[in-house]
Scaffold this motif. Structure first.
Motif, short mmCIF file in Angstrom:
data_model
loop_
_atom_site.label_atom_id
_atom_site.label_comp_id
_atom_site.label_asym_id
_atom_site.label_seq_id
_atom_site.Cartn_x
_atom_site.Cartn_y
_atom_site.Cartn_z
N LEU A 20 -17.72 13.23 56.84
CA LEU A 20 -16.83 12.08 56.75
C LEU A 20 -15.43 12.52 56.33
O LEU A 20 -14.43 12.04 56.87
CB LEU A 20 -17.39 11.06 55.74
N LEU A 21 -15.36 13.46 55.40
CA LEU A 21 -14.07 14.00 54.97
C LEU A 21 -13.33 14.64 56.15
O LEU A 21 -12.13 14.45 56.31
CB LEU A 21 -14.27 15.01 53.84
N GLU A 26 -8.77 14.12 60.20
CA GLU A 26 -8.28 14.01 61.58
C GLU A 26 -7.24 12.90 61.74
O GLU A 26 -6.40 12.97 62.62
CB GLU A 26 -9.45 13.77 62.54
N VAL A 27 -7.31 11.86 60.90
CA VAL A 27 -6.36 10.75 61.00
C VAL A 27 -5.30 10.81 59.90
O VAL A 27 -4.55 9.86 59.70
CB VAL A 27 -7.07 9.38 60.97
N GLY A 28 -5.26 11.92 59.17
CA GLY A 28 -4.24 12.08 58.14
C GLY A 28 -4.58 11.47 56.80
O GLY A 28 -3.72 11.29 55.95
N PHE A 29 -5.84 11.15 56.57
CA PHE A 29 -6.31 10.62 55.29
C PHE A 29 -6.94 11.77 54.53
O PHE A 29 -7.91 12.36 55.00
CB PHE A 29 -7.31 9.49 55.55
N ASN A 30 -6.37 12.12 53.37
CA ASN A 30 -6.82 13.31 52.63
C ASN A 30 -7.31 12.99 51.23
O ASN A 30 -6.75 13.47 50.25
CB ASN A 30 -5.67 14.33 52.57
N PRO A 31 -8.38 12.21 51.09
CA PRO A 31 -8.93 11.98 49.76
C PRO A 31 -9.70 13.21 49.30
O PRO A 31 -10.05 14.08 50.09
CB PRO A 31 -9.87 10.79 49.97
N SER A 32 -9.98 13.26 48.01
CA SER A 32 -10.78 14.36 47.49
C SER A 32 -12.24 14.19 47.93
O SER A 32 -12.67 13.07 48.27
CB SER A 32 -10.71 14.40 45.97
N LEU A 49 -5.92 -1.23 50.40
CA LEU A 49 -5.83 -1.66 51.79
C LEU A 49 -5.38 -0.53 52.70
O LEU A 49 -5.86 -0.39 53.82
CB LEU A 49 -4.88 -2.86 51.89
N GLU A 50 -4.47 0.29 52.21
CA GLU A 50 -4.01 1.44 53.00
C GLU A 50 -5.17 2.39 53.28
O GLU A 50 -5.33 2.89 54.40
CB GLU A 50 -2.91 2.17 52.21
N ILE A 55 -9.71 4.49 56.77
CA ILE A 55 -11.15 4.62 56.96
C ILE A 55 -11.54 4.02 58.31
O ILE A 55 -12.30 4.61 59.08
CB ILE A 55 -11.93 3.95 55.81
N CYS A 56 -10.99 2.84 58.60
CA CYS A 56 -11.28 2.18 59.88
C CYS A 56 -10.77 3.01 61.06
O CYS A 56 -11.44 3.11 62.09
CB CYS A 56 -10.68 0.78 59.91
N ALA A 57 -9.60 3.63 60.91
CA ALA A 57 -9.06 4.48 61.98
C ALA A 57 -9.95 5.70 62.20
O ALA A 57 -10.22 6.08 63.35
CB ALA A 57 -7.64 4.91 61.64
N ALA A 58 -10.41 6.30 61.12
CA ALA A 58 -11.24 7.50 61.24
C ALA A 58 -12.59 7.20 61.88
O ALA A 58 -13.12 8.01 62.64
CB ALA A 58 -11.45 8.13 59.87
N LEU A 59 -13.14 6.03 61.59
CA LEU A 59 -14.46 5.67 62.11
C LEU A 59 -14.40 4.78 63.34
O LEU A 59 -15.44 4.38 63.87
CB LEU A 59 -15.28 4.98 61.00
N ASP A 60 -13.18 4.47 63.79
CA ASP A 60 -12.98 3.60 64.95
C ASP A 60 -13.79 2.31 64.80
O ASP A 60 -14.64 1.98 65.62
CB ASP A 60 -13.36 4.34 66.24
#
Length: 112
Positions: A20-21, A26-32, A49-50, A55-60
């Motif tokens: 999942l990470l 891949e969509v520019g979301f870099n949580p730990s 919300l951001e 999360i929605c973008a990464a999982l389509d």
């Protein structure tokens, strides 16, 4: 609300927080990894919300896919809550304060 992150991820062949990470990156979301594991393992109390958009973008998927309202559960909790009469107590045998006799209506003076 029911958190469906694991179900949505499984539909995209993602089975572990590490996978999942990678999808998030891949969509520019870099949580730990610990944040991803917390999202994966339990229902979050809050989600920015951001972050939800990413999360929605990464999982389509949509927000409706990730979170499902459970109004029936709320109704059950509300209906099972003990009801009490006006001025009464919900617990049988509970003690109510009784006003003192002898000084009815008199109040003590505040300290000087």
């Amino acid at each position: 609300m029911k958190w469906n992150l694991r179900m949505v991820a499984a539909q995209r062949d993602i089975w572990r927080p590490v996978q999942l990470l990678a999808a998030f990156k891949e969509v520019g979301f870099n949580p730990s990894l610990s944040k991803v594991a917390a999202l994966w393992g339990s229902e979050p109390v809050t989600v920015r919300l951001e972050d939800l958009d990413k999360i929605c973008a990464a999982l389509d998927c949509t927000v409706a896919d990730l979170m499902q309202a459970e109004p029936e559960a709320y109704r059950v909790e509300r209906d099972e809550a003990p009801r009490k009469a006006a001025g009464g107590s919900a617990e049988p045998g509970s003690v109510r304060p009784i006003p003192r006799s002898g000084g009815a209506g008199r109040r003590s003076l505040p300290p000087n």
